[in-house]
Every structure is written in C-alpha cells, then in structure tokens.
Motif scaffolding. Sequence first.
Motif, PDB file in Angstrom:
ATOM      1  N   ILE A 155      30.703  69.994  24.871  1.00 36.04           N
ATOM      2  CA  ILE A 155      29.822  69.014  25.525  1.00 36.04           C
ATOM      3  C   ILE A 155      30.121  67.685  24.837  1.00 36.04           C
ATOM      4  CG2 ILE A 155      27.451  68.359  26.041  1.00 36.04           C
ATOM      5  CD1 ILE A 155      26.688  71.323  25.590  1.00 36.04           C
ATOM      6  N   MET A 156      30.700  66.737  25.579  1.00 26.83           N
ATOM      7  CA  MET A 156      31.175  65.492  24.959  1.00 26.83           C
ATOM      8  C   MET A 156      30.573  64.277  25.635  1.00 26.83           C
ATOM      9  SD  MET A 156      35.182  66.276  24.166  1.00 26.83           S
ATOM     10  CE  MET A 156      35.283  64.861  23.097  1.00 26.83           C
ATOM     11  N   ARG A 157      30.360  63.239  24.816  1.00 31.32           N
ATOM     12  CA  ARG A 157      29.853  61.958  25.300  1.00 31.32           C
ATOM     13  C   ARG A 157      30.528  60.860  24.484  1.00 31.32           C
ATOM     14  NH1 ARG A 157      26.846  59.407  29.420  1.00 31.32           N
ATOM     15  NH2 ARG A 157      25.305  57.969  28.546  1.00 31.32           N
ATOM     16  N   ALA A 158      31.277  59.979  25.144  1.00 34.11           N
ATOM     17  CA  ALA A 158      31.994  58.886  24.480  1.00 34.11           C
ATOM     18  C   ALA A 158      32.869  59.412  23.338  1.00 34.11           C
ATOM     19  CB  ALA A 158      31.005  57.846  23.970  1.00 34.11           C
ATOM     20  N   GLN A 159      33.657  60.434  23.632  1.00 37.30           N
ATOM     21  CA  GLN A 159      34.600  61.029  22.681  1.00 37.30           C
ATOM     22  C   GLN A 159      33.920  61.686  21.485  1.00 37.30           C
ATOM     23  OE1 GLN A 159      37.895  61.085  23.587  1.00 37.30           O
ATOM     24  NE2 GLN A 159      37.077  60.132  25.433  1.00 37.30           N
ATOM     25  N   LYS A 160      32.612  61.904  21.573  1.00 40.37           N
ATOM     26  CA  LYS A 160      31.877  62.538  20.478  1.00 40.37           C
ATOM     27  C   LYS A 160      31.388  63.911  20.936  1.00 40.37           C
ATOM     28  CE  LYS A 160      27.790  60.972  19.382  1.00 40.37           C
ATOM     29  NZ  LYS A 160      26.720  60.097  18.839  1.00 40.37           N
ATOM     30  N   VAL A 161      31.698  64.946  20.156  1.00 41.85           N
ATOM     31  CA  VAL A 161      31.274  66.305  20.501  1.00 41.85           C
ATOM     32  C   VAL A 161      29.811  66.493  20.128  1.00 41.85           C
ATOM     33  CG1 VAL A 161      31.693  68.763  20.162  1.00 41.85           C
ATOM     34  CG2 VAL A 161      33.618  67.170  20.165  1.00 41.85           C
ATOM     35  N   LEU A 162      29.015  66.918  21.107  1.00 41.66           N
ATOM     36  CA  LEU A 162      27.579  67.095  20.902  1.00 41.66           C
ATOM     37  C   LEU A 162      27.181  68.569  20.788  1.00 41.66           C
ATOM     38  CD1 LEU A 162      26.377  64.559  23.630  1.00 41.66           C
ATOM     39  CD2 LEU A 162      26.813  64.106  21.217  1.00 41.66           C
ATOM     40  N   GLY A 163      28.056  69.462  21.279  1.00 42.39           N
ATOM     41  CA  GLY A 163      27.761  70.888  21.275  1.00 42.39           C
ATOM     42  C   GLY A 163      28.775  71.622  22.128  1.00 42.39           C
ATOM     43  N   THR A 164      28.434  72.845  22.520  1.00 42.04           N
ATOM     44  CA  THR A 164      29.350  73.646  23.344  1.00 42.04           C
ATOM     45  C   THR A 164      28.564  74.473  24.354  1.00 42.04           C
ATOM     46  OG1 THR A 164      29.317  75.632  21.949  1.00 42.04           O
ATOM     47  CG2 THR A 164      30.901  73.901  21.356  1.00 42.04           C
ATOM     48  N   ILE A 165      29.264  74.872  25.426  1.00 40.94           N
ATOM     49  CA  ILE A 165      28.762  75.911  26.329  1.00 40.94           C
ATOM     50  C   ILE A 165      29.737  77.070  26.211  1.00 40.94           C
ATOM     51  CG2 ILE A 165      28.251  76.581  28.706  1.00 40.94           C
ATOM     52  CD1 ILE A 165      27.646  73.693  29.352  1.00 40.94           C
ATOM     53  N   GLY A 166      29.238  78.253  25.903  1.00 37.77           N
ATOM     54  CA  GLY A 166      30.077  79.438  25.766  1.00 37.77           C
ATOM     55  C   GLY A 166      29.640  80.526  26.729  1.00 37.77           C
ATOM     56  N   ALA A 167      30.602  81.310  27.188  1.00 40.23           N
ATOM     57  CA  ALA A 167      30.299  82.398  28.123  1.00 40.23           C
ATOM     58  C   ALA A 167      31.229  83.568  27.856  1.00 40.23           C
ATOM     59  CB  ALA A 167      30.445  81.922  29.559  1.00 40.23           C
ATOM     60  N   GLU A 168      30.748  84.760  28.151  1.00 37.98           N
ATOM     61  CA  GLU A 168      31.511  85.974  27.865  1.00 37.98           C
ATOM     62  C   GLU A 168      31.452  86.910  29.070  1.00 37.98           C
ATOM     63  OE1 GLU A 168      30.714  89.768  24.991  1.00 37.98           O
ATOM     64  OE2 GLU A 168      30.341  87.781  24.124  1.00 37.98           O
ATOM     65  N   ARG A 169      32.644  87.412  29.509  1.00 38.68           N
ATOM     66  CA  ARG A 169      32.701  88.407  30.576  1.00 38.68           C
ATOM     67  C   ARG A 169      34.095  89.020  30.612  1.00 38.68           C
ATOM     68  NH1 ARG A 169      33.196  86.817  36.769  1.00 38.68           N
ATOM     69  NH2 ARG A 169      34.364  88.769  36.632  1.00 38.68           N
ATOM     70  N   VAL A 170      34.250  90.049  31.444  1.00 41.02           N
ATOM     71  CA  VAL A 170      35.547  90.693  31.638  1.00 41.02           C
ATOM     72  C   VAL A 170      36.214  90.066  32.857  1.00 41.02           C
ATOM     73  CG1 VAL A 170      36.739  92.848  32.167  1.00 41.02           C
ATOM     74  CG2 VAL A 170      34.786  92.862  30.598  1.00 41.02           C
ATOM     75  N   TYR A 171      37.483  89.663  32.706  1.00 40.27           N
ATOM     76  CA  TYR A 171      38.223  89.060  33.811  1.00 40.27           C
ATOM     77  C   TYR A 171      39.424  89.938  34.171  1.00 40.27           C
ATOM     78  CZ  TYR A 171      35.747  84.608  33.619  1.00 40.27           C
ATOM     79  OH  TYR A 171      34.787  83.634  33.687  1.00 40.27           O
ATOM     80  N   MET A 172      39.548  90.220  35.483  1.00 35.53           N
ATOM     81  CA  MET A 172      40.727  90.901  35.980  1.00 35.53           C
ATOM     82  C   MET A 172      41.646  89.906  36.697  1.00 35.53           C
ATOM     83  SD  MET A 172      39.794  93.745  34.828  1.00 35.53           S
ATOM     84  CE  MET A 172      41.165  94.767  35.387  1.00 35.53           C
TER      85      MET A 172
END
Length: 549
Positions: A155-172
Amino acid sequence: MPISDTVTLELDVDYFIEEFSHCFTGECRISMLPILYKISQSITSSSDLGDSLSIILNVMQQRPLKMHRGIVTLYDCYSETISIHDSFGLTDEEKRRGIYASGEGITGKVVETGKAIIARRLHNNPDFLDRTRAHNEKEKKGNLKANTVFLSVPIMRAQKVLGTIGAERVYMNQHLLKQDVELLSMIASMIAPAVELYLIENFDKVRLENENSRLRNALKKKFKPSNIIGNSKPMQEVYRLIEKVANTRATVLILGESGVGKELVAGAIHYNSTNTEGPFIISNCAALPDNLAESELFGHEKGSFTGALMMHKGYFEQADGGTIFLDEVGELSLSIQAKLLRVLQEKTFERVGGSKPVKIDVRIIAATNRNLIEMVEKGTFREDLYYRLNVFPITVPPLRERGSDVIALADHFVTAFSKENNKEIKRISTPALNMLVSYHWPGNVRELENILERAVILSDDDVIHSYDLPPSLQTSKETGTAFGITLEEKIRAVEYEMIVESLKNNNGRMGKAAEELGLTRRMLGVRMERHNINYKTFRIAGSTDCDDD
C-alpha cells in the motif's frame, strides 16, 4: 510466465486491462468491476479505514476470488514495525503474533522493496516465517496445500510504503494468479489515502501526544521548587512564596538581578499550579525589536503589513489556557505597555491589523532586573501597569547573599557538565571552593554555571583545581584572597593547593604527603611553614596515626 518460488512483480496496467476481460476455467474477473466501484464509493464517502477494509476483506473471501486467508498490515516507520491491522482466516491470538520488521519475511520484504511478491509453494518458501502460527503441520503436508500461494502487495502513497495487503489460496491457473496480484494492487492504491490518514491520526498523533506528555513531565520535574538548588534562608522564603501563590490565579512579578534564576521560579509556579497541563510560553521582552514587539506578543492578521502572508498567533494567544512569562518586562515600550495593561484588565486584545477582540484565559508572570519604581518616577514605565503587575512580588536573592548555596550549586553544575562532557570529575578542591565562596558573583548563578562548565573542560585529573578557574576569581581585587595572577603568585597558589590536597589524602601524615609530592619531609615542612599550613588540621578525629607527629 516462468514459475519460481518467489517472484517480484513490476505491475503492467496495460496488461491488466487487456487480460481483465478474459475468463479462464470459469473463474471470470469481469464480475469484479461492480465490486471495485463499490469499494471506490466507500472510500470516497467515508474516511473511516475500517469501513473500506471490511468491504475489501469480505470481497476477498467471496467468489470469484475465494481467498483462504487475507491480511492488511500497517507499517509504523518510526518503530520500523509491521503489524496486522485486520484480517480473515486468523484468530485474534494469531493476529497479535503477526508483527514483523522491515525486510523480515515475505511481508517485510514487500515493505522494504515497495514491490509485490508472489510466494509459490508457500510452505517450502525460505522467506515464509509462519509468525502467526496459523499453518498446522497437517496443512503444510497436505497435497492440495502444497500448492498454496501467498500474494503480498504494498500500500503506497507518494513513494512511501504504508502497509501491505496479503492473500493466500491455491492456484491452478497462473493467469488468474497474476490478475489477482494486479487486482489487489489496484485496491491497495485506492485505499492508500485512507491508510495514510489513519496512520497520521492514530500512530503519529499518539506518538506526538506521548512525546508532548514526556516533555511536559520533564519540564514539571525540572521546574519543581525542590529542583531549584539551595537551602539558604533567603531561598527558603522564595520557596514559601511559590507554594503560596502557585495554586492561585494571581499575577506574579519576579524581581532580581540578571542571572539569579527568575525563569526557574516562573516555571515552578506554572508547573505546580492548577493550569499545569496548559502551555508555558516564555517571551524575552528585551529581545523583541520595537517594530515587531506588538506582532510577536499579540499576533497579526494576514496582509496587515508587508510580509504578513498569513495570520499569526502571538505569544498571548499561544499561552491560552496556561501561563505566559514576560521576562525583562521593563524593556517594553510605552505603547506596548498600554496594550499589555488592557490584557491584564480585560483578558482581551486585537491582533495587529485586526478589529475583532480575541479573548484569552492566561496567567501572567512578569520579571525584571530593573527598578520599576524609579522607571515610574521617570515616566518610562506606566504607573497603572506597575500596580497591575505587582500583585504578588517575589524577589530572588543574588548569589552573593545565599551563603553555602554556592557550594551546592557548584556540585550540581560539576556533576551535570561532567556527564555532558563524558568526564568523571569527583570533587572540587578546597582552595577552589574557597575561591568560589569568596567571589562576589556579579553575574549570579548564570556566571557560576559558565565558570564551572569551563573548569570541567579544563580539568585533567578528575578534580576541579583553583587553576582551572578563570583569572577573575584568582585576583585579590575580585576575590579578596591573597591569590594574584602574576607568575610567582600563580606558582604559590598551585603549590598551596597541591600540599593541602596531599595532606588531606594522607590523613595529615607528612611523611606520606612528602613522598607523594616528591619532596623530603624537611622540604615539605619548610613549604608548609611558608603557607602557614598545619598538618594537624587534616587529621581525622579519633585517628591513631602518629608516625608524623
């Protein structure tokens, strides 16, 4: 796209637009458009980060995304820690465990690099820490779970990282994998302003409030009457008056010579009063130029004079709800005195260039080293203002009238400056103390402080000696002592001090003292006679040593 355990993605918006319209194996992402619109509307209509995250996490769980777990982390750049702010698929205990440093684990690397990461075959990935302990051994060994993929986007604003969004699943389907990373990156960009606002209002605001509280407590400690050094009778009277007036709203006038510590007394009154949580604003009236004094004290409106580009709050307005300390109030011009009188009478004033009255609730403490009564007689200080200020006068005594307080203050300053200069000064020699006590201190406590700072810097053997003190303390004219600044007098002073120190160190035993000084016992006796020194003076009471009697 080749498959690897960890892939760092550079996002291609054009590719995303082209691929978004394709549907693979029945899992079509075109249905995400209404959901993205809903998220956008939520962010636009509300600045509450929680509302937006609730929608996003819910979308990640439902078709067509069907994520097994999802997390949103926030990055505190001051403490350099990353923590889970919201999630699904994790218990509260697992969320609490999810704390990372920048560069630590998959999430930490996303924060460090500012780039999205795909971690294939998650349970075999060397960057997978399982800090939350949400993945049990059965889950790690299952055939289906062996293909678990973890996506993390910044999660970025003006080239500054503010956090993240993470997700987990199985992909075929690898096409869906890349599309989901780009979809989450789009969502991260949409919520970035709300995340930044949340960090400012919560992390930064709390940090600033804690820092302000820490500084306020430090000031309280500094300005406690008990922290004003000295127990002489004149200072005991000052402490008594501070205690009497502190919890009132009375205007206080602090009188005394320059350098006696009037600001410390003003601070002690404020930080022991009922408005201690309010601001304590200090204005040195002597340092205010005549053409700027009114603006600095009472503020000005935008455009009121050349260079007034915006409205400015003066010292009185800044002190609203607290105390203003007007140091050297006798230096104010008669025109400023008239405006000050109105503030004292009505608690209102107008900013320069303004016509609207500004009402304030401020306690006024003034101080001066000048004789205001003489100034009133000469017409340089308003009589009505003098009586308004002189409600509760406190006179701080000069250092020359405080007796043994000189020694207590000297010890305090030596300790403070030793720590500041990474030295270990253990004591002040007797001759040096005699000189400090004999001096008349025209500059009062401020002069003593400056002299001892210099002495600490000059000292080479963890002791403040008389020769570490400036010449003004060593002349007969200034100190009334027998020490001068000629070469012969300087040598005599050093000799006297070394003999006294050696006798003190050796309990008055002349033999030991002579050995320490590199002299014969007879030579030491001659020099002691020259300085009128008696070894018995340095014997500890009850001592049985008699080898040098």
